[in-house]
Structure formats: C-alpha cells, structure tokens
Design a protein around this motif. Structure first.
Motif, PDB file in Angstrom:
ATOM      1  N   ILE A 119       0.841  -1.200   0.000  1.00  0.00           N
ATOM      2  CA  ILE A 119       0.000   0.000   0.000  1.00  0.00           C
ATOM      3  C   ILE A 119       0.871   1.244   0.000  1.00  0.00           C
ATOM      4  CG2 ILE A 119      -1.591   1.383   1.414  1.00  0.00           C
ATOM      5  CD1 ILE A 119      -2.902  -1.352   2.223  1.00  0.00           C
ATOM      6  N   PHE A 120       1.856   1.289   0.890  1.00  0.00           N
ATOM      7  CA  PHE A 120       2.718   2.470   0.975  1.00  0.00           C
ATOM      8  C   PHE A 120       3.595   2.620  -0.270  1.00  0.00           C
ATOM      9  CE2 PHE A 120       2.199   1.954   5.768  1.00  0.00           C
ATOM     10  CZ  PHE A 120       1.183   2.888   5.818  1.00  0.00           C
ATOM     11  N   LYS A 121       4.026   1.506  -0.831  1.00  0.00           N
ATOM     12  CA  LYS A 121       4.847   1.550  -2.040  1.00  0.00           C
ATOM     13  C   LYS A 121       4.038   2.070  -3.238  1.00  0.00           C
ATOM     14  CE  LYS A 121       7.446  -1.467  -5.151  1.00  0.00           C
ATOM     15  NZ  LYS A 121       7.784  -2.855  -5.455  1.00  0.00           N
ATOM     16  N   ASN A 122       2.763   1.673  -3.295  1.00  0.00           N
ATOM     17  CA  ASN A 122       1.931   1.989  -4.464  1.00  0.00           C
ATOM     18  C   ASN A 122       0.908   3.090  -4.224  1.00  0.00           C
ATOM     19  OD1 ASN A 122       2.964  -0.045  -6.346  1.00  0.00           O
ATOM     20  ND2 ASN A 122       2.174  -1.488  -4.837  1.00  0.00           N
ATOM     21  N   ILE A 123       0.980   3.749  -3.101  1.00  0.00           N
ATOM     22  CA  ILE A 123      -0.032   4.752  -2.751  1.00  0.00           C
ATOM     23  C   ILE A 123      -0.099   5.881  -3.779  1.00  0.00           C
ATOM     24  CG2 ILE A 123       1.368   6.225  -1.249  1.00  0.00           C
ATOM     25  CD1 ILE A 123      -1.108   6.088   0.710  1.00  0.00           C
ATOM     26  N   VAL A 124       1.005   6.134  -4.452  1.00  0.00           N
ATOM     27  CA  VAL A 124       1.001   7.186  -5.486  1.00  0.00           C
ATOM     28  C   VAL A 124       0.097   6.808  -6.657  1.00  0.00           C
ATOM     29  CG1 VAL A 124       3.273   8.105  -4.890  1.00  0.00           C
ATOM     30  CG2 VAL A 124       3.089   6.276  -6.579  1.00  0.00           C
ATOM     31  N   LYS A 125      -0.210   5.529  -6.804  1.00  0.00           N
ATOM     32  CA  LYS A 125      -1.089   5.070  -7.884  1.00  0.00           C
ATOM     33  C   LYS A 125      -2.567   5.283  -7.563  1.00  0.00           C
ATOM     34  CE  LYS A 125       2.169   1.565  -9.430  1.00  0.00           C
ATOM     35  NZ  LYS A 125       2.409   0.130  -9.583  1.00  0.00           N
ATOM     36  N   PHE A 126      -2.883   5.537  -6.285  1.00  0.00           N
ATOM     37  CA  PHE A 126      -4.284   5.804  -5.927  1.00  0.00           C
ATOM     38  C   PHE A 126      -4.630   7.196  -6.435  1.00  0.00           C
ATOM     39  CE2 PHE A 126      -7.534   7.491  -3.005  1.00  0.00           C
ATOM     40  CZ  PHE A 126      -8.561   6.608  -3.326  1.00  0.00           C
ATOM     41  N   ASP A 127      -5.612   7.246  -7.333  1.00  0.00           N
ATOM     42  CA  ASP A 127      -5.935   8.509  -7.999  1.00  0.00           C
ATOM     43  C   ASP A 127      -7.165   9.213  -7.443  1.00  0.00           C
ATOM     44  OD1 ASP A 127      -7.929   6.854  -8.899  1.00  0.00           O
ATOM     45  OD2 ASP A 127      -7.305   6.892 -10.996  1.00  0.00           O
ATOM     46  N   GLY A 128      -7.705   8.700  -6.358  1.00  0.00           N
ATOM     47  CA  GLY A 128      -8.848   9.359  -5.742  1.00  0.00           C
ATOM     48  C   GLY A 128     -10.190   8.875  -6.247  1.00  0.00           C
ATOM     49  N   ARG A 129     -10.185   8.049  -7.273  1.00  0.00           N
ATOM     50  CA  ARG A 129     -11.463   7.487  -7.743  1.00  0.00           C
ATOM     51  C   ARG A 129     -11.843   6.327  -6.830  1.00  0.00           C
ATOM     52  NH1 ARG A 129     -10.737   5.746 -13.605  1.00  0.00           N
ATOM     53  NH2 ARG A 129      -8.560   5.680 -13.024  1.00  0.00           N
ATOM     54  N   GLY A 130     -13.035   6.348  -6.313  1.00  0.00           N
ATOM     55  CA  GLY A 130     -13.469   5.322  -5.373  1.00  0.00           C
ATOM     56  C   GLY A 130     -12.902   5.587  -3.991  1.00  0.00           C
ATOM     57  N   SER A 131     -13.212   4.694  -3.079  1.00  0.00           N
ATOM     58  CA  SER A 131     -12.735   4.890  -1.708  1.00  0.00           C
ATOM     59  C   SER A 131     -11.317   4.355  -1.562  1.00  0.00           C
ATOM     60  CB  SER A 131     -13.659   4.186  -0.711  1.00  0.00           C
ATOM     61  OG  SER A 131     -13.401   2.797  -0.673  1.00  0.00           O
ATOM     62  N   PHE A 132     -10.539   5.021  -0.744  1.00  0.00           N
ATOM     63  CA  PHE A 132      -9.179   4.555  -0.486  1.00  0.00           C
ATOM     64  C   PHE A 132      -9.219   3.216   0.234  1.00  0.00           C
ATOM     65  CE2 PHE A 132      -5.415   4.124   2.158  1.00  0.00           C
ATOM     66  CZ  PHE A 132      -4.443   4.128   1.164  1.00  0.00           C
ATOM     67  N   GLU A 133     -10.158   3.083   1.164  1.00  0.00           N
ATOM     68  CA  GLU A 133     -10.271   1.828   1.911  1.00  0.00           C
ATOM     69  C   GLU A 133     -10.524   0.661   0.965  1.00  0.00           C
ATOM     70  OE1 GLU A 133     -13.277  -0.049   5.162  1.00  0.00           O
ATOM     71  OE2 GLU A 133     -12.622   2.012   5.535  1.00  0.00           O
ATOM     72  N   GLY A 134     -11.401   0.861  -0.011  1.00  0.00           N
ATOM     73  CA  GLY A 134     -11.669  -0.179  -0.999  1.00  0.00           C
ATOM     74  C   GLY A 134     -10.432  -0.513  -1.814  1.00  0.00           C
ATOM     75  N   TRP A 135      -9.688   0.519  -2.197  1.00  0.00           N
ATOM     76  CA  TRP A 135      -8.453   0.313  -2.951  1.00  0.00           C
ATOM     77  C   TRP A 135      -7.452  -0.476  -2.103  1.00  0.00           C
ATOM     78  CZ3 TRP A 135      -3.387   1.967  -2.081  1.00  0.00           C
ATOM     79  CH2 TRP A 135      -2.505   1.823  -3.158  1.00  0.00           C
ATOM     80  N   ALA A 136      -7.302  -0.095  -0.836  1.00  0.00           N
ATOM     81  CA  ALA A 136      -6.359  -0.770   0.061  1.00  0.00           C
ATOM     82  C   ALA A 136      -6.766  -2.234   0.274  1.00  0.00           C
ATOM     83  CB  ALA A 136      -6.283  -0.026   1.397  1.00  0.00           C
ATOM     84  N   LYS A 137      -8.050  -2.464   0.411  1.00  0.00           N
ATOM     85  CA  LYS A 137      -8.549  -3.830   0.589  1.00  0.00           C
ATOM     86  C   LYS A 137      -8.200  -4.678  -0.635  1.00  0.00           C
ATOM     87  CE  LYS A 137     -12.870  -6.346   1.238  1.00  0.00           C
ATOM     88  NZ  LYS A 137     -14.330  -6.248   1.338  1.00  0.00           N
ATOM     89  N   ARG A 138      -8.371  -4.105  -1.798  1.00  0.00           N
ATOM     90  CA  ARG A 138      -8.051  -4.829  -3.039  1.00  0.00           C
ATOM     91  C   ARG A 138      -6.554  -5.140  -3.110  1.00  0.00           C
ATOM     92  NH1 ARG A 138     -11.553  -5.746  -6.622  1.00  0.00           N
ATOM     93  NH2 ARG A 138     -11.148  -6.225  -8.777  1.00  0.00           N
ATOM     94  N   VAL A 139      -5.715  -4.196  -2.691  1.00  0.00           N
ATOM     95  CA  VAL A 139      -4.267  -4.425  -2.671  1.00  0.00           C
ATOM     96  C   VAL A 139      -3.940  -5.605  -1.752  1.00  0.00           C
ATOM     97  CG1 VAL A 139      -2.036  -3.458  -1.921  1.00  0.00           C
ATOM     98  CG2 VAL A 139      -3.605  -2.054  -3.284  1.00  0.00           C
ATOM     99  N   VAL A 140      -4.558  -5.621  -0.585  1.00  0.00           N
ATOM    100  CA  VAL A 140      -4.298  -6.690   0.389  1.00  0.00           C
ATOM    101  C   VAL A 140      -4.768  -8.040  -0.154  1.00  0.00           C
ATOM    102  CG1 VAL A 140      -4.959  -7.569   2.670  1.00  0.00           C
ATOM    103  CG2 VAL A 140      -4.253  -5.190   2.412  1.00  0.00           C
ATOM    104  N   ILE A 141      -5.977  -8.090  -0.703  1.00  0.00           N
ATOM    105  CA  ILE A 141      -6.497  -9.351  -1.252  1.00  0.00           C
ATOM    106  C   ILE A 141      -5.600  -9.837  -2.382  1.00  0.00           C
ATOM    107  CG2 ILE A 141      -8.388 -10.398  -2.561  1.00  0.00           C
ATOM    108  CD1 ILE A 141     -10.326  -8.661  -0.892  1.00  0.00           C
TER     109      ILE A 141
END
Length: 180
Positions: free
Chosen positions: A54-76
């Motif tokens: 998550i911390f390595k790729n956080i720059v790829k989160f572009d604000g579309r959708g929820s961050f929590e959802g994005w983080a959950k997907r990264v973990v899964i």
C-alpha cells in the motif's frame, strides 16, 4: 488530519502519516487477512506485506473510489499472489454440483467458530468462498484472479459450502442431547 491530508503526506513518505493510516486501517484490513489466511500468524504476515505494498503503491491511488476499498483490493491481491507464488492453489478435481444449496441453522454458531472452520478449508476452497460469499466477486472475476476455469470456481464454492455445512452439522449434533 483528514484522510485526504494523510494520503498526501503518505505519498511523500511521511512516516508519522503512514503510522496514522496504519492505525486507522489495520483493524479492517486485518479482518480481510484473517478471512484469506490459514491462521492468525499468516494473517499478521499478510497484513504487514499488504501495508508495505500500500505504501509503495499509494502514489497510484488517484482518488477514484474509496481509499479503503483500494487498500482492501491491494491486500487481497497480495494474499492471492502469495498463494500462487508458493503453489498453494493445487488443482482440486471433484464432481460436485455447480451450486449446491446448503441451508444451515447458524443461530447457535459463534463468529469465532465460523471463522475457524473457514480458515480450516483447503486454500482454494477458502479463497473462492471468501471471494464469492464475503466479498461479492462473481465466478468470472474469481477465475481471472485465481487463474482457474469458471467451472472450477463454481465447484470449489460448492465443495466449500458442503464442508462448512458438515462441520456445522457435526457441531450442532454434539450440542443436542440424545434421547434415551
């Protein structure tokens, strides 16, 4: 600090912001890890690896959708990648109906017991069960995530449900006093 401010600081590798984000999200993401892991220790390892990603790729989160959802997907995706890399997704071939109807009386079952028996499922069954039942993926998505056929996804789900039903019925039969 708002979530948006935290994310901006995390994108700049601010360790205090990363710690705060970790504290905010770790309980929810650990629950996700527990669902997909075979035990508590493996879930802890998966959580740590997930946060590193998550911390390595956080720059790829572009604000579309929820961050929590994005983080959950990264973990899964990380957990699934670990299973693929380590060869834990062995092929299971059994003749089981595609969608077995499993009706179980769950009133007397604790959440802890349910989590325990889900964790005891063979890896592929557990992953398909969690992806389909808990996280709402469809069989096509599961087949792509796990690199299996759609039919395999369906049969793995059916087998997982049957195994869970057997364990729950065994527990329930132990609780019912026998008539003498």
């Amino acid at each position: 600090m708002s979530l948006e401010q935290l994310l901006i600081a995390c994108k700049k590798n601010d360790s205090k912001a990363q710690e705060q984000l970790y504290r905010q999200l770790s309980p929810k993401l650990f629950a996700v890890c527990l669902k997909y892991s075979r035990n508590y220790a493996e879930a802890q390892d998966n959580l740590q690896e997930g946060f590193l990603l998550i911390f390595k790729n956080i720059v790829k989160f572009d604000g579309r959708g929820s961050f929590e959802g994005w983080a959950k997907r990264v973990v899964i995706n990380n957990v699934l990648q670990q299973y693929r890399k380590n060869g834990f997704l062995e092929i299971v071939t059994e003749n089981i109906p595609d969608e077995a109807d499993v009706i179980v009386e769950t009133d007397a079952i604790s959440l802890e017991y349910l989590l325990q028996i889900i964790q005891e499922l063979p890896d592929r069954y557990r992953l398909v069960f969690n992806l389909f039942v808990i996280d709402g993926y469809n069989h096509k998505e599961i087949s792509e995530l796990l690199s299996i056929a759609i039919g395999s996804s369906k049969s793995n789900l059916a087998r997982a449900r049957l195994l869970l039903k057997e364990k729950i019925e065994a527990l329930n039969s132990q609780k019912i006093p026998s008539a003498k």
